[in-house]
Structures are given as structure tokens and as C-alpha cells.
Scaffold this motif. Structure first.
Motif, mmCIF file in Angstrom:
data_model
loop_
_atom_site.group_PDB
_atom_site.id
_atom_site.type_symbol
_atom_site.label_atom_id
_atom_site.label_comp_id
_atom_site.label_asym_id
_atom_site.label_seq_id
_atom_site.Cartn_x
_atom_site.Cartn_y
_atom_site.Cartn_z
ATOM 1 N N LYS A 66 0.836 -1.205 0.000
ATOM 2 C CA LYS A 66 0.000 0.000 0.000
ATOM 3 C C LYS A 66 0.868 1.251 0.000
ATOM 4 O O LYS A 66 0.589 2.224 -0.713
ATOM 5 C CB LYS A 66 -0.927 -0.014 1.215
ATOM 6 N N ALA A 67 1.945 1.215 0.781
ATOM 7 C CA ALA A 67 2.848 2.374 0.834
ATOM 8 C C ALA A 67 3.591 2.566 -0.483
ATOM 9 O O ALA A 67 3.936 3.697 -0.850
ATOM 10 C CB ALA A 67 3.851 2.197 1.978
ATOM 11 N N ALA A 68 3.810 1.473 -1.203
ATOM 12 C CA ALA A 68 4.533 1.570 -2.472
ATOM 13 C C ALA A 68 3.700 2.238 -3.555
ATOM 14 O O ALA A 68 4.237 2.841 -4.482
ATOM 15 C CB ALA A 68 4.952 0.175 -2.935
ATOM 16 N N GLY A 69 2.388 2.145 -3.452
ATOM 17 C CA GLY A 69 1.523 2.638 -4.514
ATOM 18 C C GLY A 69 1.459 1.638 -5.658
ATOM 19 O O GLY A 69 2.146 0.617 -5.653
ATOM 20 N N GLU A 70 0.623 1.912 -6.637
ATOM 21 C CA GLU A 70 0.433 0.968 -7.737
ATOM 22 C C GLU A 70 1.747 0.685 -8.454
ATOM 23 O O GLU A 70 2.489 1.603 -8.795
ATOM 24 C CB GLU A 70 -0.599 1.504 -8.728
ATOM 25 N N VAL A 71 2.018 -0.592 -8.687
ATOM 26 C CA VAL A 71 3.220 -1.015 -9.395
ATOM 27 C C VAL A 71 2.802 -1.858 -10.597
ATOM 28 O O VAL A 71 1.617 -2.145 -10.807
ATOM 29 C CB VAL A 71 4.155 -1.818 -8.463
ATOM 30 N N ASP A 72 3.794 -2.277 -11.384
ATOM 31 C CA ASP A 72 3.509 -3.052 -12.591
ATOM 32 C C ASP A 72 3.543 -4.556 -12.344
ATOM 33 O O ASP A 72 2.977 -5.323 -13.130
ATOM 34 C CB ASP A 72 4.506 -2.683 -13.690
ATOM 35 N N SER A 73 4.194 -4.989 -11.278
ATOM 36 C CA SER A 73 4.218 -6.407 -10.940
ATOM 37 C C SER A 73 4.740 -6.558 -9.518
ATOM 38 O O SER A 73 5.439 -5.684 -8.996
ATOM 39 C CB SER A 73 5.103 -7.200 -11.911
ATOM 40 N N VAL A 74 4.384 -7.696 -8.895
ATOM 41 C CA VAL A 74 4.798 -8.016 -7.530
ATOM 42 C C VAL A 74 5.455 -9.390 -7.544
ATOM 43 O O VAL A 74 5.000 -10.307 -8.245
ATOM 44 C CB VAL A 74 3.594 -8.033 -6.560
ATOM 45 N N GLY A 75 6.539 -9.553 -6.785
ATOM 46 C CA GLY A 75 7.187 -10.851 -6.607
ATOM 47 C C GLY A 75 7.448 -11.098 -5.137
ATOM 48 O O GLY A 75 7.633 -10.146 -4.379
ATOM 49 N N VAL A 76 7.473 -12.368 -4.730
ATOM 50 C CA VAL A 76 7.607 -12.730 -3.317
ATOM 51 C C VAL A 76 8.707 -13.772 -3.145
ATOM 52 O O VAL A 76 8.704 -14.803 -3.835
ATOM 53 C CB VAL A 76 6.288 -13.304 -2.750
ATOM 54 N N ASP A 77 9.649 -13.502 -2.230
ATOM 55 C CA ASP A 77 10.605 -14.532 -1.832
ATOM 56 C C ASP A 77 10.641 -14.628 -0.311
ATOM 57 O O ASP A 77 10.131 -13.750 0.391
ATOM 58 C CB ASP A 77 12.005 -14.258 -2.398
ATOM 59 N N SER A 78 11.231 -15.718 0.195
ATOM 60 C CA SER A 78 11.346 -15.887 1.647
ATOM 61 C C SER A 78 12.454 -16.873 1.965
ATOM 62 O O SER A 78 13.132 -17.388 1.071
ATOM 63 C CB SER A 78 10.014 -16.384 2.245
ATOM 64 N N TRP A 79 12.604 -17.155 3.248
ATOM 65 C CA TRP A 79 13.488 -18.244 3.675
ATOM 66 C C TRP A 79 12.904 -19.564 3.169
ATOM 67 O O TRP A 79 11.791 -19.625 2.650
ATOM 68 C CB TRP A 79 13.632 -18.237 5.194
ATOM 69 N N ALA A 80 13.667 -20.629 3.355
ATOM 70 C CA ALA A 80 13.310 -21.914 2.757
ATOM 71 C C ALA A 80 12.667 -22.861 3.773
ATOM 72 O O ALA A 80 12.486 -22.523 4.941
ATOM 73 C CB ALA A 80 14.557 -22.563 2.169
ATOM 74 N N VAL A 81 12.294 -24.031 3.277
ATOM 75 C CA VAL A 81 11.885 -25.275 3.954
ATOM 76 C C VAL A 81 10.532 -25.246 4.667
ATOM 77 O O VAL A 81 9.873 -26.274 4.770
ATOM 78 C CB VAL A 81 12.959 -25.822 4.943
ATOM 79 N N ASP A 82 10.087 -24.107 5.202
ATOM 80 C CA ASP A 82 8.850 -24.088 5.985
ATOM 81 C C ASP A 82 7.624 -23.938 5.088
ATOM 82 O O ASP A 82 7.706 -23.459 3.959
ATOM 83 C CB ASP A 82 8.887 -22.975 7.029
ATOM 84 N N TYR A 83 6.459 -24.308 5.620
ATOM 85 C CA TYR A 83 5.256 -24.392 4.800
ATOM 86 C C TYR A 83 3.997 -24.237 5.646
ATOM 87 O O TYR A 83 4.023 -24.352 6.873
ATOM 88 C CB TYR A 83 5.206 -25.757 4.094
ATOM 89 N N GLY A 84 2.882 -23.981 4.961
ATOM 90 C CA GLY A 84 1.564 -23.997 5.586
ATOM 91 C C GLY A 84 0.719 -25.089 4.971
ATOM 92 O O GLY A 84 0.878 -25.412 3.790
#
Length: 281
Positions: A66-84
Motif C-alpha cells: 500500500k505504501a509503495a503505490g500501484e506497481v507493474d508487478s509483484v514478486g515474493v521470496d522468503s526463507w526456505a523449507v517451511d510451509y503452511g
């Protein structure tokens, strides 16, 4: 990209102690980065053990976008191995288990009685760590949640799912599960089957660059954005994205040191080293 073209991209980067949202303004030959929002990642200790406060993390992601404002694309990374784990309706069953939880303390030795450590390494190329997803899944067998789970999503794929409603398993994070064949890039059925691990729990594999979906109308409303925005699959294991970003050419030979919660030293090679000598080293 033409010299006059530009795009603004938002990177959601979740680490083991904090998360952040960064924008990158991309023009021909140049990327300008800005950290928009940083938020704490504080695990919680519950009666059942150490858990990630995944809902707080997701709130931090939305606040940052929300603070970034409208963008052209979003990507997500994180640490490994854990899950839901999700139920048949796509709802999260409980807070994801933290990799430092003690439930896997004695599990590797149990696994090696069925699938020797040498075989695990030769197929997956993953060094031994007692919290690898494989050991977590074996530890979770015969639990009530495991019996009703319909889907397993690694952490960045879970965040992407909440943003888009689309499910997938990105390959670089999948490689840290110790269930992916390092030579073929497909699931190692001969590893999972003897251990009673159901690989159909995982959503279909997808690669960096694939479209992960489009922000849901409810998400757009929360962000006060007016147009549809795609979510793009990135190298969602944060170390993979860091190494991929090293500015070298395709013929350059280089080593890297990547230091965060963990420190890694490695090489970028054309094929994995899966020898017994490598495992012993």
C-alpha cells in the motif's frame, strides 16, 4: 526494453527476522531500488511449539505494498523449507511450524533407516539439515492436521496464494525440501514414496518468470489500487534470488558468499555436484 520504457516492480522479501517491501524502477540498463517498508518477523511459542506469525507477516506485506503505490508487478521470496497446510476449502489449518521447532530432532536418523543419507544427497543435492521439509513432513505424519490437509504451500507460495487465489510451487524453494530431483527438476518419487510422503500435497511446479496470478479484487481494495496487477513468480528462495542478481556474464566463473541468518559459500555451475565426496565434505 526500449530506452523510453520503464516499469516499477515491488519485491516482497521475507527473512527469518524481518520482512521488507522494496520497489525497483527499471529503465534501460538501470534499476533504482528503494526500501518502502520493513517489519519485524517475530515467531511465537504456543502450546504446540514454535510457530511463525504468518498473519502478521501478511499484514506487513499489505502495508508495504500500500505504501509503495500501484506497481507493474509483484514478486515474493522468503526463507526456505517451511510451509503452511491448507484444508479442502483452501483455508490455512494453523500457523506454520518454525524450522527451529524441536519436532524434527530425532527424525533424520529414522529417515536414514529407510532412505540412506547417501541416496538422499545423490538424488537431491541438499546438505543435511534436521529441519529440511522432508524431515518436517515425516515428523508431522499421523497428526490430525496431516490427515485432513489437502495442500502444502511453501511460505512465499502461501503469500502469493493469499494475494492471487492461485496455487503453485516455485522450483528454487522446492529444491530445499529435499524432495526434488536435482538432475531433472521434478519430484523424487523414489525418495518420497518409501517415507509415506504424498507429493500430490504440493501444488504444480512453476519457474521464475512464470505468471503466479493477478491480485484479487479484495486485495486491490485493501491497497487502494485501481488496476489489475500481476504477481510474477521469482526465485522465491531468497538465496537463489540473491545469487541470480550477481552482475556477471554467462561465461564468468565466480564464487559467492551470501550472509544473512545463515551464511553460504558456493559456486554457480552448469550442473549440480552430487558425488559422495561432495556429501562427505
Amino acid at each position: 526494453m526500449r530506452a523510453t520504457d520503464s516499469a516499477v516492480l515491488a519485491a516482497v522479501d521475507l527473512g527469518a527476522s524481518s520482512g521488507r517491501v522494496i520497489t525497483g524502477r527499471v529503465t534501460a540498463g538501470r534499476v533504482d531500488l528503494a526500501e518502502i517498508h520493513r517489519f519485524a518477523n517475530r515467531p511465537v511459542r504456543l502450546l504446540e511449539g514454535l510457530r511463525w506469525d504468518i498473519h502478521s507477516l501478511y499484514t506487513g506485506v499489505l502495508d508495504g505494498l500500500k505504501a509503495a503505490g500501484e506497481v507493474d508487478s509483484v514478486g515474493v521470496d522468503s526463507w526456505a523449507v517451511d510451509y503452511g497446510l491448507l484444508d479442502a476449502d483452501g483455508h490455512l489449518l494453523s500457523a506454520p511450524v518454525h524450522y527451529r521447532d524441536t519436532r524434527t530432532d530425532d527424525v533424520p536418523e529414522q529417515v536414514w533407516q529407510t532412505v540412506p543419507a547417501e541416496q538422499l544427497y545423490a538424488r537431491t543435492g541438499i546438505q543435511h539439515a534436521p529441519f529440511n521439509t522432508l524431515y518436517q513432513l515425516v515428523a508431522a505424519q499421523r497428526t490430525a492436521q496431516a490427515s485432513i490437509a489437502s495442500r502444502l504451500l511453501l511460505i512465499p507460495d502461501l503469500i502469493s496464494y493469499w494475494l492471487t487465489g492461485e496455487q503453485g510451487t516455485e522450483v528454487t524453494n522446492a529444491s530445499t525440501t529435499q524432495l526434488l530431483d536435482a538432475s531433472t527438476g521434478t519430484w523424487a518419487e523414489d525418495i518420497a514414496r518409501p517415507l509415506g510422503i504424498d507429493l500430490t500435497l504440493f501444488a504444480p511446479l512453476r519457474a521464475p518468470g512464470d505468471k503466479a496470478g493477478t491480485l484479487l479484487p479484495d486485495v486491490l481494495q485493501q491497497l487502494n489500487w485501481q488496476r489489475q496487477v500481476p504477481v510474477t513468480t521469482v526465485a522465491s528462495h531468497d538465496t537463489a534470488s540473491a545469487v541470480a542478481a550477481v552482475p556477471v556474464g554467462p561465461k564468468d566463473h565466480f564464487a559467492y558468499i551470501c550472509t544473512g541468518t545463515w551464511s553460504l559459500v558456493g559456486l554457480e555451475l552448469s550442473s549440480p555436484v552430487l558425488t559422495e565426496a561432495s556429501r562427505l565434505a
